[in-house]
Design a protein around this motif. Structure first.
Motif, PDB file in Angstrom:
ATOM      1  N   ILE A  84      44.112  45.379  37.373  1.00 32.25           N
ATOM      2  CA  ILE A  84      42.830  45.906  37.862  1.00 32.25           C
ATOM      3  C   ILE A  84      41.764  45.143  37.102  1.00 32.25           C
ATOM      4  O   ILE A  84      41.805  45.091  35.876  1.00 32.25           O
ATOM      5  N   PHE A  85      40.885  44.501  37.808  1.00 29.02           N
ATOM      6  CA  PHE A  85      39.871  43.713  37.089  1.00 29.02           C
ATOM      7  C   PHE A  85      38.574  43.625  37.875  1.00 29.02           C
ATOM      8  O   PHE A  85      38.508  44.028  39.040  1.00 29.02           O
ATOM      9  N   GLY A  86      37.552  43.124  37.226  1.00 33.19           N
ATOM     10  CA  GLY A  86      36.257  42.965  37.878  1.00 33.19           C
ATOM     11  C   GLY A  86      35.917  41.503  38.035  1.00 33.19           C
ATOM     12  O   GLY A  86      36.237  40.696  37.171  1.00 33.19           O
ATOM     13  N   THR A 139      29.149  43.207  39.856  1.00 27.24           N
ATOM     14  CA  THR A 139      30.569  43.193  39.547  1.00 27.24           C
ATOM     15  C   THR A 139      31.324  44.075  40.531  1.00 27.24           C
ATOM     16  O   THR A 139      30.944  45.224  40.748  1.00 27.24           O
ATOM     17  N   THR A 140      32.361  43.526  41.125  1.00 25.46           N
ATOM     18  CA  THR A 140      33.189  44.310  42.040  1.00 25.46           C
ATOM     19  C   THR A 140      34.573  44.463  41.412  1.00 25.46           C
ATOM     20  O   THR A 140      35.122  43.504  40.881  1.00 25.46           O
ATOM     21  N   ALA A 141      35.107  45.679  41.498  1.00 30.93           N
ATOM     22  CA  ALA A 141      36.437  45.921  40.937  1.00 30.93           C
ATOM     23  C   ALA A 141      37.509  45.655  41.987  1.00 30.93           C
ATOM     24  O   ALA A 141      37.358  46.029  43.146  1.00 30.93           O
ATOM     25  N   PHE A 189      39.172  47.869  44.650  1.00 29.48           N
ATOM     26  CA  PHE A 189      39.631  49.007  43.853  1.00 29.48           C
ATOM     27  C   PHE A 189      39.273  50.325  44.541  1.00 29.48           C
ATOM     28  O   PHE A 189      38.154  50.499  45.009  1.00 29.48           O
ATOM     29  N   LEU A 220      34.663  46.714  32.269  1.00 31.15           N
ATOM     30  CA  LEU A 220      35.803  46.467  33.149  1.00 31.15           C
ATOM     31  C   LEU A 220      36.434  45.092  32.873  1.00 31.15           C
ATOM     32  O   LEU A 220      35.737  44.088  32.837  1.00 31.15           O
ATOM     33  N   MET A 221      37.746  45.095  32.666  1.00 31.27           N
ATOM     34  CA  MET A 221      38.466  43.872  32.313  1.00 31.27           C
ATOM     35  C   MET A 221      38.172  42.753  33.319  1.00 31.27           C
ATOM     36  O   MET A 221      38.211  42.970  34.524  1.00 31.27           O
TER      37      MET A 221
END
Ligand SMILES: [Zn+2]
Lengths: 373, 60
Positions: B53-55, B9-11, B28, A330-331
């Motif tokens: 959109i990222f983490g 990690t959270t989106a 997200f 994930l970016m």
């Protein structure tokens, strides 16, 4: 017994060669190391490697389970899918003979594309309701699972061979490459959630930059899974090219370039891509340079370079640095935040290197999962 | 290992209003796709578009 006047000097005396106990204390370990040093090393190293292999085995299993669960939960798959998947996971690719390198790029491309075409058709046949986007997702998950399976098999083979032959030198290269392999494997395992939920990955920064420029403009399908828009920008004609999102694919930019240059005169090519950062470099820093910035097995780059050379088109590149893991998971926020800046750099490059009336091709290179246009 | 901390990690999804440019960051949701127009803007009557959109990873 009185410990206070214990004579250490006498017990550990180096000069006293006659003490048989001391002889043993010094000589025994030396003999042991001389004759069994390799075995001891092998034992210590083996334990470390075994731990790594156990981890690789769990990654392999996990990725397979994830793939199967995804198919079961999201797509109505036919009953024989388990057998099919296990067959896919064991597929191998035999690269062409490179004794005579002339024409090898075409051969490699042919082999790789045949494999892709084959899996595409057969994955599609597993479920009636698989859309093209779902298909690219499943294909990517399959690619990850089969790579992890291959890595596990190779490392395990090297280890068992060394062990069987009690061969320490054989285990050395394994010990050296294992940290790199583990990094790659861990990144691949961590890539699964992002691809499953259709989120952009770090490698998608190139398509993200160009995709936004293409919004609200007409798009055409210029090559397989590849999308093109033509826009005007300060008297110049811009050809915007990226893989067709939001499915997980890298498209075929080289084929697209060939088609575009057949009908149009291109004066410059600008490529935007993610690049592996060096250890110690900061993530999400950008750099500009010359030449085709595109990864993969090299066939696309070869084709792009060949066309650019024959038509004498200069290629400029902008790369966004990131680690292996950042590229396929994930970016990160830092990478996503560079998009605006990179877009500004693209426009600046167009200004600096072209004049009004000229045409520029801008390619957003990378996996376009979760990045539409 | 003693020193490795657990990483989570959270989106996140960042929406930008196409009219007034207000940025909103939220978690997200499944089905969020980059560049799609989604909800009404909170501060004006414009529509928002998913900008990023990222983490984000935190160590625990
Ligand atoms: Zn607004």
């Amino acid at each position: 017994m009185n410990f206070t006047n214990f004579d250490f000097d006498q017990l550990f005396s180096m000069s006293d060669d006659t003490n048989p106990l001391m002889m043993l204390v010094w000589i025994l370990p030396i003999i042991l190391f001389v004759f069994y040093g390799q075995q001891i090393q092998l034992f210590v190293t083996s334990r470390e490697i075994k731990k790594g292999i156990a981890k690789l085995d769990s990654f392999r299993e996990e990725s397979r389970t994830e793939l199967i669960n995804y198919l079961k939960n999201n797509l109505k798959v036919k009953d024989d899918h388990l057998k099919k998947i296990d067959k896919f996971l064991d597929y191998f690719t035999i690269m062409p003979v490179d004794m005579d390198p002339n024409g090898i790029v075409d051969k490699v491309q042919h082999t790789v594309r045949s494999r892709e075409d084959y899996t595409r058709t057969h994955v599609k046949s597993m479920s009636l309701e698989m859309s093209d986007i779902e298909l690219t997702k499943v294909q990517t998950l399959l690619e990850i699972a089969s790579s992890l399976q291959m890595i596990y098999k190779i490392i395990n083979h090297m280890f068992l061979t060394a062990k069987k032959q009690n061969n320490y030198p054989l285990i050395l290269p394994l010990q050296m490459i294992l940290p790199f392999i583990m990094e790659q494997a861990e990144a691949m395992k961590d890539a699964i959630p992002a691809f499953k939920s259709g989120q952009p990955v770090g490698d998608g920064i190139g398509p993200m930059v160009v995709g936004k420029m293409m919004l609200e403009h007409q798009k055409e399908n210029i090559a397989f899974q590849t999308s093109l828009s033509q826009i005007d920008f300060e008297g110049r004609k811009l050809f915007l090219l990226k893989a067709e999102g939001p499915g997980s694919t890298v498209g075929r930019p080289a084929d697209a370039l060939e088609t575009i240059t057949m009908k149009n005169k291109i004066d410059a090519i600008i490529m935007v891509d993610a690049a592996l950062k060096m250890e110690g470099e900061d993530s999400a820093t950008t750099a500009q340079g010359f030449g085709a910035a595109i990864g993969g097995i090299g066939t696309e780059r070869f084709q792009i370079e060949a066309i650019a050379t024959s038509k004498k088109i200069p290629i400029f590149s902008i790369v966004i640095k990131q680690s292996v893991k950042e590229a396929i998971t994930l970016m990160t926020k830092e990478i996503a935040d560079t998009a605006e800046d990179v877009r500004a750099q693209v426009f600046e490059m167009i200004h600096e290197n072209t004049s009004q009336g000229q045409s520029v091709l801008i390619i957003g290179v990378g996996n376009t999962a979760g990045v539409p246009q | 290992m003693i020193f490795s901390k657990k990483k989570i990690t959270t989106a996140y999804t960042v929406e930008k209003c196409t009219k007034c440019g207000t940025l909103t960051k939220r978690k997200f949701h499944d089905g969020d796709v980059l560049f799609t127009k989604s909800t009404k803007c909170n501060s004006c009557d414009g529509l928002t578009r998913i900008e990023k959109i990222f983490g984000e990873t935190i160590e625990q």
